[in-house]
Design a protein around this motif. Structure first.
Motif, PDB file in Angstrom:
ATOM      1  N   LEU A 153       0.858  -1.188   0.000  1.00  0.00           N
ATOM      2  CA  LEU A 153       0.000   0.000   0.000  1.00  0.00           C
ATOM      3  C   LEU A 153       0.896   1.240   0.000  1.00  0.00           C
ATOM      4  CD1 LEU A 153      -2.606  -1.091   2.718  1.00  0.00           C
ATOM      5  CD2 LEU A 153      -2.961  -1.007   0.226  1.00  0.00           C
ATOM      6  N   PRO A 154       0.416   2.363  -0.517  1.00  0.00           N
ATOM      7  CA  PRO A 154       1.244   3.578  -0.560  1.00  0.00           C
ATOM      8  C   PRO A 154       1.614   4.066   0.836  1.00  0.00           C
ATOM      9  CG  PRO A 154      -0.666   3.777  -2.026  1.00  0.00           C
ATOM     10  CD  PRO A 154      -0.888   2.556  -1.188  1.00  0.00           C
ATOM     11  N   HIS A 187       2.411   7.027   1.774  1.00  0.00           N
ATOM     12  CA  HIS A 187       1.764   8.302   2.116  1.00  0.00           C
ATOM     13  C   HIS A 187       0.336   8.090   2.591  1.00  0.00           C
ATOM     14  CE1 HIS A 187       0.940  12.572   2.078  1.00  0.00           C
ATOM     15  NE2 HIS A 187      -0.129  12.358   1.339  1.00  0.00           N
ATOM     16  N   ASP A 188      -0.398   7.186   1.958  1.00  0.00           N
ATOM     17  CA  ASP A 188      -1.786   6.944   2.361  1.00  0.00           C
ATOM     18  C   ASP A 188      -1.859   6.354   3.769  1.00  0.00           C
ATOM     19  OD1 ASP A 188      -2.576   7.913  -0.049  1.00  0.00           O
ATOM     20  OD2 ASP A 188      -3.152   5.986  -0.915  1.00  0.00           O
ATOM     21  N   SER A 247       0.406   6.759   6.069  1.00  0.00           N
ATOM     22  CA  SER A 247       0.826   7.839   6.960  1.00  0.00           C
ATOM     23  C   SER A 247      -0.331   8.787   7.269  1.00  0.00           C
ATOM     24  CB  SER A 247       1.988   8.617   6.330  1.00  0.00           C
ATOM     25  OG  SER A 247       2.325   9.745   7.094  1.00  0.00           O
ATOM     26  N   VAL A 248      -1.067   9.164   6.236  1.00  0.00           N
ATOM     27  CA  VAL A 248      -2.198  10.079   6.417  1.00  0.00           C
ATOM     28  C   VAL A 248      -3.250   9.448   7.320  1.00  0.00           C
ATOM     29  CG1 VAL A 248      -4.113  11.217   5.242  1.00  0.00           C
ATOM     30  CG2 VAL A 248      -1.819  11.326   4.271  1.00  0.00           C
ATOM     31  N   MET A 249      -3.537   8.160   7.098  1.00  0.00           N
ATOM     32  CA  MET A 249      -4.568   7.497   7.893  1.00  0.00           C
ATOM     33  C   MET A 249      -4.146   7.360   9.357  1.00  0.00           C
ATOM     34  SD  MET A 249      -7.646   6.330   7.383  1.00  0.00           S
ATOM     35  CE  MET A 249      -8.203   6.983   8.945  1.00  0.00           C
ATOM     36  N   MET A 277       0.491  14.409   6.630  1.00  0.00           N
ATOM     37  CA  MET A 277       0.051  14.763   5.277  1.00  0.00           C
ATOM     38  C   MET A 277       1.134  15.483   4.475  1.00  0.00           C
ATOM     39  SD  MET A 277      -3.897  15.999   5.900  1.00  0.00           S
ATOM     40  CE  MET A 277      -3.472  17.230   7.143  1.00  0.00           C
ATOM     41  N   SER A 304     -12.079  -0.797   4.164  1.00  0.00           N
ATOM     42  CA  SER A 304     -10.937  -0.132   3.534  1.00  0.00           C
ATOM     43  C   SER A 304      -9.629  -0.782   3.970  1.00  0.00           C
ATOM     44  CB  SER A 304     -10.927   1.352   3.914  1.00  0.00           C
ATOM     45  OG  SER A 304      -9.689   1.946   3.583  1.00  0.00           O
ATOM     46  N   ILE A 324      -6.650   0.544   3.577  1.00  0.00           N
ATOM     47  CA  ILE A 324      -5.847   1.595   4.212  1.00  0.00           C
ATOM     48  C   ILE A 324      -6.275   1.774   5.668  1.00  0.00           C
ATOM     49  CG2 ILE A 324      -5.365   4.076   4.262  1.00  0.00           C
ATOM     50  CD1 ILE A 324      -3.853   2.704   2.093  1.00  0.00           C
ATOM     51  N   PRO A 349      -8.423   8.232   3.399  1.00  0.00           N
ATOM     52  CA  PRO A 349      -7.946   8.769   2.107  1.00  0.00           C
ATOM     53  C   PRO A 349      -8.262   7.834   0.951  1.00  0.00           C
ATOM     54  CG  PRO A 349      -6.118   7.927   3.402  1.00  0.00           C
ATOM     55  CD  PRO A 349      -7.328   7.879   4.305  1.00  0.00           C
TER      56      PRO A 349
END
Length: 581
Positions: free
Chosen positions: A185-186, A188-189, A191-193, A242, A510, A512, A581
């Motif tokens: 999984l990305p 950044h995604d 991290s944001v979550m 983010m 999800s 993420i 996200p």
């Protein structure tokens, strides 16, 4: 060759899960209820996990033993390796006398122990977690609090609870980067979550620390700082998730939180120091703590650091304060800016070495000294015939966080005015003091590897996943248990990351959200992991009494994981689904 089977007991996941849970139950019952020292509880849990693997799951005895040895090796390097070197780094400052300089510099910001608990355990501890992780924040911050006069048991409890919310982005974001590699999984995604889950805990942790230290009175008098510190860290962690690389999120959050808190203390002080409320009971702390002396003409008190025999001969200026009744005048000490900078040098050195590893050719050279190989005697495949990742071992001898701290310590020796003989003697003494902590960590990580290799971990995960869409609030609980078992959020993600992904695909949740929930739940489990408990017990002189610490922090972690589970459930529904996200 051993092929994993996840339902060995009558082809029933539920019955198999009952046996798979035995090592965990053994660990927590012996540690929390029967009050055994962590080392014996961990050893018993290891024996139970090996018995379940061999006699219930049918794993060959030789492979069971080999898996336990691999876990023990990983437990030492890199997991406890970072704790060993981080504690040594702090002991160097003690040998040189600069630990008292750092202690008194922090005391100059505020003489209130409750304020110091927030600044040291929460702000400074978060920075240590961001840079290195492991047991460093608990060990170093607990010793600092004790030197300021805080009760040893309270010091350890405060530091264990404080070392939670920063863990998700700790050790330069390692838990998230490892999770991203496993699940694909990305980064950044994820991290944001995580940045929309973990900060919830950050909001309330400073309030918990103040309550642990001084109960309701502490909350009544120090809540403004606790709220400011919690909001500052939570905001910086949320925004950083983010906008920043995962490696920098907690570093920036910790520095921002410390800066905001110190600025706030320039215009605000606790009520009893202002004389608005009745002062705390007069007491003189052991281990060179503060004495509370009534100031003439006011109801409040002024705290003064008494001179101790161990204080180094630094330049001092003495501020005399009149006391009621003509009592002896307490003495405070101030150090030069050079002394303070020298006391901070070891931690600055860690930041410098970490920054150096980000330079291409330096990082490449350090990374070249890495060993990757198939662990001898292990031939384990999953039910589909694919080799289990745990059969492969990787040791980053120089690039690991523990080695980075060791390098920073070596650089710090001359800066602190020490010679190589003193540094070496201090290191060997530190190893001796941590011997049972090392043993405990090796046993517990051995349990994790046996459970992972035999299939016990997956059995428990599959059983939990049968909840279907209702699995969302269970998701962080799995991370909580896995981190409590392994002592590492990174290891928890390695254990359950793929399971969370698979469950998401089968339940329509999800991926993420569930992957991030494993990380966020894991930060709570850090406080009750036997590794952290063992390191904390050694740091405060409570070796063999880890069960006492466990009972002190367990209720707080249950409260935190319940709140986090409720948040993840809401994020899995239209109520807060917009946060994903």
């Amino acid at each position: 060759m051993y092929a994993q089977i996840f339902d060995p007991v009558a082809h029933s996941i539920a019955a198999s899960a009952a046996f798979a849970a035995l090592p965990l139950l053994t660990l927590f019952v012996l540690l929390g209820l029967l009050r055994l020292p962590a080392r014996w509880a961990a050893l018993a849990s290891l024996a139970v996990s090996m018995a379940v693997a061999a006699f219930v799951y049918g794993m060959p005895g030789g492979q069971v033993l080999s898996g336990a040895l691999e876990g023990a090796a990983i437990g030492f390097f890199p997991i406890i390796w970072i704790g060993i070197n981080a504690i040594w780094l702090f002991k160097l400052t003690q040998e040189s006398g600069h630990a008292s300089v750092l202690r008194q510099a922090l005391a100059n910001v505020s003489a209130d122990q409750r304020v110091q608990a927030v600044l040291i355990a929460f702000c400074f501890g978060a920075l240590l977690e961001a840079l290195a992780g492991g047991g460093a924040p608990v060990a170093i911050c607990a010793v600092l609090l004790i030197s300021l006069g805080v009760d040893p048991l309270k010091s350890a409890t405060i530091c264990l609870i404080a070392d939670t919310s920063p863990v998700a982005f700790g050790a330069l974001g390692l838990p998230i980067t490892v999770l991203a590699k496993i699940t694909r999984l990305p980064v950044h995604d994820i991290s944001v979550m995580v940045g929309r889950q973990a900060p919830l805990l950050s909001l309330f942790i400073p309030l918990m620390l103040v309550f642990i230290h001084d109960g309701r009175r502490g909350l009544k008098e120090v809540w403004p700082l606790a709220v400011i510190a919690g909001v500052a860290f939570a905001f910086a962690q949320f925004a950083g998730s983010m906008m920043l690389p995962v490696e920098l999120v907690d570093i920036v959050a910790a520095l921002f939180c410390a800066g905001v808190s110190i600025i706030f203390l320039r215009v605000w002080s606790p009520a009893f120091l202002r004389g608005d409320l009745k002062a705390p009971d007069t007491a003189v702390a052991a281990r060179g703590g503060y004495s509370i002396q009534p100031r003439a003409g006011m109801q409040g008190a002024v705290l003064a650091m008494p001179m101790t025999a161990g204080d180094p001969p630094f330049d001092r200026t003495r501020d005399k304060v009149s006391t009621a009744g003509g009592a002896a005048e307490p003495t405070t000490m101030r150090h030069s800016r050079a002394d303070i900078l020298r006391a901070l040098a070891p931690y600055v050195a860690v930041i410098v070495v970490v920054a150096a590893t980000q330079i291409g050719f330096i990082g490449h050279a350090m990374g070249a000294l890495t060993s990757s190989f198939a662990w001898p005697g292990l031939h384990v495949v999953d039910p589909h015939g694919a080799a289990v990742s745990a059969v492969n071992a990787k040791f980053e001898w120089v690039l690991s966080a523990g080695s980075i701290v060791l390098i920073a310590g070596i650089f710090s020796v001359p800066i602190l005015g020490l010679d190589a003989r003193v540094a070496t003697r201090t290191y060997l003494k530190n190893l001796h003091e941590l011997r049972w902590a090392v043993f405990t960590v090796c046993c517990v990580v051995g349990v994790a590897y046996i459970m992972n290799l035999s299939g016990q971990i997956v059995t428990l995960g599959i059983w939990a996943a049968q909840a279907g869409a209702a699995f969302a609030p269970v998701s962080p609980i799995l991370g909580w248990f896995a981190t409590a078992l392994t002592g590492s959020d990174t290891s928890a993600n390695a254990l359950f990351g793929m399971l969370q992904l698979t469950t998401a695909h089968h339940t329509g949740l999800s991926d993420i959200l569930l992957a991030a929930a494993n990380t966020s739940g894991g930060v709570v489990g850090k406080a009750i992991s036997p590794q952290n408990l063992a390191v904390g017990a050694v740091a405060v002189g409570m070796m063999g009494r880890e069960g006492v610490l466990f009972r002190r922090v367990a209720s707080w972690t249950i409260l935190m994981i319940a709140a986090l589970s409720l948040l993840v459930w809401a994020q899995s529904t239209p109520l807060l689904g917009w946060m994903v996200p």
